[in-house]
Design an enzyme around this catalytic site. Structure first.
Site, short mmCIF file in Angstrom:
data_model
loop_
_atom_site.label_atom_id
_atom_site.label_comp_id
_atom_site.label_asym_id
_atom_site.label_seq_id
_atom_site.Cartn_x
_atom_site.Cartn_y
_atom_site.Cartn_z
CD1 TRP A 140 -2.06 -2.37 1.41
CD2 TRP A 140 -3.04 -1.09 -0.15
NE1 TRP A 140 -3.06 -3.11 0.82
CE2 TRP A 140 -3.68 -2.35 -0.14
CE3 TRP A 140 -3.47 -0.12 -1.05
CZ2 TRP A 140 -4.74 -2.66 -1.00
CZ3 TRP A 140 -4.53 -0.42 -1.90
CH2 TRP A 140 -5.15 -1.68 -1.88
CG ASP A 186 -3.71 4.27 3.79
OD1 ASP A 186 -4.76 4.06 4.44
OD2 ASP A 186 -3.46 3.69 2.71
CE LYS A 218 -8.53 -2.50 3.95
NZ LYS A 218 -8.38 -3.80 3.31
#
Lengths: 359, 359
Positions: free
Chosen positions: A102, A172, A196
């Site tokens: 990511w 993030d 999530k």
């Protein structure tokens, strides 16, 4: 079929009570005669949902008053492009820490808008650790320092807020937001997709300090311009109303669990027992340096790769789903976000032990 | 409270049977043991939902094979910026027709990326008509011609596809998609937010001809780059999975209604009786030229503005909700999309007549 234990990395398992409430309110929210998904986003009913959503998130994360909270669309991936466009403010450089897949995507997308200084990278270790902060290259001319607080694919998580030496810190937090207490005041900006720990896919939370708002590049579309969205309460265009509602239900559930500090203790215990089971076995192995293991995503490989398919099939037969690791790293991965009950982790541990005994 | 008739302009009323099905499947979709919102977007269950969604839309709209269908995030408003960035392909101009508030927004946003030629405008008439196509200024050097097929705020709708004289035709069909048959092959690109005729907010449908894909500006974020999303089946990042599912349910409902041609006949009849009731009254008036009146959004003003509040209050007491006109035009507006049953329109007409008699 009865409900299964779902270890998906995201979208991921919901608290069952949240689903039950959504089910019950599906055709008529609080006597309004409408489903939430039918409501005008500017109507009196949805205004209540929107207000409760923001105030519950502010309470759960103790967000200081000088931060704005936005609920946008496009996922965290869209923010990979819109953070530089909103935050660079005339500067030409930004620092990024590379700790996994990511981080890499964030870096790749930022390069279209600025020079990226890779402050540190754990690529050489195949992303099984986090480089010591003492060695990070922090460019004082950079507009900000970006890092990914938890890498879902590699199962690596920051356990502390890194010292950015005065650079505006951006993180993030898509895969560990609300799973642990965080001092928001240490950040310039925190962002997260909701799929999530917060609810369904379809909302991107952006928590941004006042002074960083209002300096966007003129080419940023209005719906991704923080100042425009602040002015419009994240309703410059029609927001993802039903998704906001579902996130709101998850936040109320989290409050009922005792809030973030309480769920953090449960996450510590849940992940510790799973890692312990892995470490004590001879069949399973987790490659991540212990100090940086993720509490949310627990990847593990089987000593004999040839057993992978059988493992997954037997797991499903035991009601344990979505345990296949990401295609880029192989093996298995158990994602155990806030909504995964202890009983699910216990069932997984028992199954793994039984599978090991029989193979 | 029982269910009300909801005339919201969007998000808007759902077919009740769709809500019932979503309710029933909330905790367990087709024996999967999971809610759709808990499923991995790359898993076997969600793959079925994604495939059925696309094939049902292709069937309902008779989309030719040389068109790709994307399901994106950000709403139609995000496309105001990403259409020029994807489609200009080195050209510096684009033509836009201005028929109301949504055209104006599209024009404003496009100006950040190209010179906008306003081919025609009905601004002088306060957007109560559509300028005769014979008088449109079509610049042959423009990359495309853009128009808004239905203006939700002004209640103005194109009744035919305009002749673009060879320019690539692009249309924002957010508020009338699937309400009438459309020859997709006449277009380069059709786009629509889903929160009116297709389902909940949170999905943006983009139907784009093959040859227009792959020419995006390098600065377009990946998740809004058509070529990237085509390559990834609209899953370059996590899509709004539950919203896709709900759109899919609405499409299956529409198929069960006989498809687009059948619903179009019902929309003609529904809107005709409401306009007739307005035209025959002395209290209510619709300002739009008859040839261009929208079948979806029926604005009307009361002869005495002082009665507005009482009208709205009495309407709610009769189970008729969200009739307030947009703040920019005032008065009332009844949005009667596909999901609004005949009984709802009949109830509104009866209420309006009774209110007129008593005032």
């Amino acid at each position: 079929m009865s409900r299964v234990y779902n270890f998906s990395a995201g979208p991921s398992a919901f608290p069952e009570s949240v689903l039950q409430q959504a089910q019950q309110e599906m055709l008529d929210w609080r006597g309004s005669g409408m489903s939430v998904m039918e409501m005008s986003h500017r109507g009196k009913h949805f205004s209540i949902i929107a207000e409760e959503l923001e105030s519950d998130l502010r309470e759960l994360m103790a967000i200081p008053e000088n931060y704005k909270v936005l609920f946008l669309q496009g996922g965290a991936s869209a923010q990979f492009a819109f953070i530089p466009q909103n935050i660079l403010n005339g500067k030409s450089k930004a620092c990024y820490v590379n700790t996994g897949a990511w981080s890499e995507k964030a870096i790749k997308d930022a390069k279209a808008y600025c020079d990226v200084v890779v402050s540190a990278s754990s690529e050489e270790s195949k992303f099984t650790t986090i480089p010591d902060v003492a060695g990070w290259v922090l460019d004082t001319e950079a507009a900000y320092l970006h890092y990914t607080s938890n890498e879902t694919i590699h199962g690596v998580e920051f356990q502390n807020i890194p010292d950015s030496l005065g650079l505006t810190l951006i993180s993030d937090m898509s895969s560990n937001i609300l799973s642990r207490t965080v001092d928001v005041s240490q950040y310039g900006l925190i962002y997260a997709g909701t799929q999530k720990n917060m609810g369904p896919a379809g909302v991107t939370v952006v928590i941004v300090r006042d002074d960083l708002i209002g300096h966007a590049d003129k080419k940023v579309p209005g719906v991704f311009n923080y100042a425009e969205q602040v002015k419009n309460g994240s309703m410059l265009n029609t927001p993802t109303t039903y998704n906001w509602y579902l996130v709101g239900l998850v936040l109320k559930w989290l409050k009922a669990q005792g809030g973030v500090a309480a769920i953090e203790q449960r996450n510590i215990a849940k992940s510790a027992k799973l890692y312990q089971a892995i470490d004590q076995s001879t069949l399973y192995r987790n490659p991540v340096e212990k100090a940086y293991r993720s509490r949310m995503n627990v990847p593990f490989i089987l000593a004999d790769e040839a057993l992978d398919k059988e493992f997954l099939k037997a797991a499903e037969a035991n009601g344990l789903y979505e345990l296949k690791g990401h295609r880029s790293v192989g093996g298995m991965r158990a994602s155990i976000y806030n909504a995964m009950p202890d009983a699910g982790v216990d069932a997984l541990i028992a199954f793994m032990a039984e599978f090991e005994r029989s193979h």
